[in-house]
Design an enzyme around this catalytic site. Structure first.
Site, mmCIF file in Angstrom:
data_model
loop_
_atom_site.group_PDB
_atom_site.id
_atom_site.type_symbol
_atom_site.label_atom_id
_atom_site.label_comp_id
_atom_site.label_asym_id
_atom_site.label_seq_id
_atom_site.Cartn_x
_atom_site.Cartn_y
_atom_site.Cartn_z
ATOM 1 N N LYS A 1 -51.415 17.957 34.898
ATOM 2 C CA LYS A 1 -52.667 17.278 34.550
ATOM 3 C C LYS A 1 -52.392 15.792 34.368
ATOM 4 C CE LYS A 1 -53.765 19.550 30.756
ATOM 5 N NZ LYS A 1 -52.756 20.569 30.512
ATOM 6 N N MET B 1 -48.816 8.291 26.046
ATOM 7 C CA MET B 1 -50.065 8.455 26.804
ATOM 8 C C MET B 1 -51.079 7.379 26.447
ATOM 9 S SD MET B 1 -50.300 12.616 26.440
ATOM 10 C CE MET B 1 -50.220 12.525 24.647
ATOM 11 N N ASP C 1 -45.456 21.324 34.675
ATOM 12 C CA ASP C 1 -46.344 20.175 34.507
ATOM 13 C C ASP C 1 -45.938 19.014 35.398
ATOM 14 O OD1 ASP C 1 -47.937 21.376 32.682
ATOM 15 O OD2 ASP C 1 -47.153 20.336 30.927
#
Length: 526
Positions: free
Chosen positions: A57, A172, A35
């Site tokens: 991502k 996030m 990732d």
């Protein structure tokens, strides 16, 4: 061994926080799916034959969709491959590890879960912010900021959570910070409640911005503070002023080019990372056995013919001991031979093989070695006219030591014990140079300088590289940028070579060792 998937937590980014089990999973994997938040440095542990696939991502920019990643895992295992699914932090704390595990279960794929250190726990600590503190905070909660935009859409009851805990950690959540702050204020938190955002926590480029619920949104917008970042809300944020430690380290934010051979760079890299620097691995040479091993084998067979043995490097010791073993000989073959080592690391390598050096000169230069030996001649401890020296060295080792010993009357066999080969530089190095993201160049031998320059020349010639910056700058400008970067060298011989190429020599180690080079780097910056 049956193929399977290892759902592996990579931790928050500091290479030292990777678990031993995760490192083993990377090392043994046939395929690594990694990732954006998994430190690229961890790929150094992978097998050279392993297939490495970036599946990172970020908002509005997905190399692979979640469904595609899950399908890819299944396909690779069904093809008989062992897969390491490497995910930043912990794979089951907002890492969608549970979804991936369920997909594997449905497909009948064997899997194993390797927990990682969650960024929600580690990043605040790297910013000097404990999540709990006696008499100040006794509870905390971790939520995702992805669902904080609208109370009607969110499944997270932020108001209730914020009211119930002393410390709130939001992952996030940078993009939806205004909405999160508004909902926390609705929970009854005071506008004066401290807030911190920690970007790229635990890495060399860690940044922290602090404020209160009343002004943090404005501060973040003014600073153009981008994700990824961990948000911490609560009175514990104030402890940062006293407990901040990581951002006080001497090499924070410094991108330091390491040109040492890959197999020998570990200790230097660890020193750099221990002071929060970012070691940019760009090995320019690799060490291999001599193309013709016969001369060393012959010298080992006839050790009784030599009075002195000089090791000038760790590699010289390693390949000499291998030759000794291949001839079915042991340390008894060295009886009566005086042994000199150049450098403490070489002496330590020799000692690991059960041999203590008779001589270790303080000055590692050829002149220093000769002066050291001449001292023993004056004390009648050595007669060069009756001495025979064996020097197991690299194929490109300077001949000066051999020549000077012969001038003194000694017999010398300067035998090739190993050789160096150039390594192709990755395009990433040119990209860092073009973007002015290299802060220091380091070289540990003349050959690392020469091979770095020749490797860079080849990269510059290939303007077909897909680097946007390469189209906006001339070759001459690239070389000029290179010559403005401070350069550090392990000793005067290497420094002389760097200056020949016009590099911006700023640091020459007083002690010609990796430890000496690192000490000189710290002294330069502080």
């Amino acid at each position: 061994m049956k193929a399977k998937v290892y759902l592996t937590g990579a931790g928050p980014g500091d290479p030292a926080l990777l678990t031993l089990k995760a490192k083993r999973a990377i090392k043994n994997a046939d395929v690594i799916l990694y990732d954006r938040l998994a430190n690229d440095r961890f790929l150094e542990y992978a097998s050279p034959e392993a297939e490495k696939i970036y599946v990172g991502k970020k908002a509005k920019d997905h190399h692979y969709t979640q469904s595609e990643i899950e399908t890819l895992m299944v396909e690779k295992v069904q093809a008989g491959k062992t897969v390491c699914r490497l995910k930043g932090g912990d794979p089951f704390i907002y890492g969608r590890g549970g979804e991936e595990a369920l997909k594997l279960k449905e497909a009948g794929i064997d899997f194993e879960i390797i927990p990682g250190i969650s960024s929600s726990l580690a990043v605040p600590l790297y910013a000097g912010i404990p999540l709990t503190q006696r008499h100040l905070a006794s509870s905390f909660a971790v939520i995702t900021g992805h669902e904080a935009a609208d109370k009607d859409e969110s499944t997270i009851e932020i108001e209730k959570i914020a009211a119930a805990v002393d410390t709130l950690i939001v992952l996030m959540g940078v993009g939806k910070l205004p909405q999160t702050v508004a909902r926390v204020l609705e929970a009854g938190k005071s506008p004066d409640t401290p807030v911190a955002l920690v970007r790229w926590g635990s890495r060399s480029n860690q940044q922290t911005i602090t404020g209160t619920l009343a002004d943090i949104v404005e501060k973040v917008e003014a600073a153009d503070f981008k994700p990824p970042a961990v948000i911490i809300i609560g009175q514990v944020v104030n402890l940062r002023e006293k407990l901040g430690w990581f951002e006080n380290k001497k090499l924070l934010g410094k991108n330091i080019l390491v040109t040492r051979p890959r197999g020998q760079a570990a200790s230097f890299v660890e020193m750099i990372e221990a002071e929060a620097g970012n070691a940019v691995l760009a090995p320019t040479i690799k060490i291999k056995s001599a193309q013709n091993r016969e001369p060393l084998q012959k010298a080992v067979k006839n050790l009784a013919a030599y009075t002195h043995l000089i090791f000038t490097s760790v590699n010289g010791v390693k390949y000499f001991m291998q030759a000794l073993e291949s001839q079915r000989l042991d340390l008894r073959a060295l009886a009566g031979i005086k042994i000199m080592t150049i450098g403490s690391k070489t002496a330590a390598e020799l000692k690991q093989n059960g041999i203590r050096a008779d001589f270790i000169p303080d000055d590692y230069s050829t002149a220093g070695i000769l002066e050291y030996l001449k001292k023993f001649e004056g004390e009648n401890k050595i007669n060069f006219n009756q001495s025979s020296f064996l020097l197991p060295r690299a194929d490109i080792a300077p001949q000066l030591l051999e020549e000077e010993l012969k001038k003194l009357g000694a017999e010398v066999n300067n035998v090739e014990a190993y050789r160096t080969e150039s390594v192709k530089l990755e395009a990433e190095i040119l990209e860092l140079l073009l973007n002015e993201e290299l802060d220091l160049l380091t070289f540990t031998s003349s050959s690392t300088v020469e091979n770095f320059i020749s490797g860079l020349e080849k990269l510059i010639e290939n303007k077909n590289l897909e680097l946007e910056a390469a189209e906006k700058i001339s070759n001459q400008q690239i070389w000029q940028q290179l010559k403005e970067i401070p350069t550090a060298c392990i000793g005067p011989v290497t420094a002389e070579k760097a200056e020949e190429y016009g590099l911006n020599l700023k640091i020459t180690a007083a002690e010609y060792t990796i430890e000496g080079l690192f000490a000189a780097i710290l002294k330069y910056y502080f």
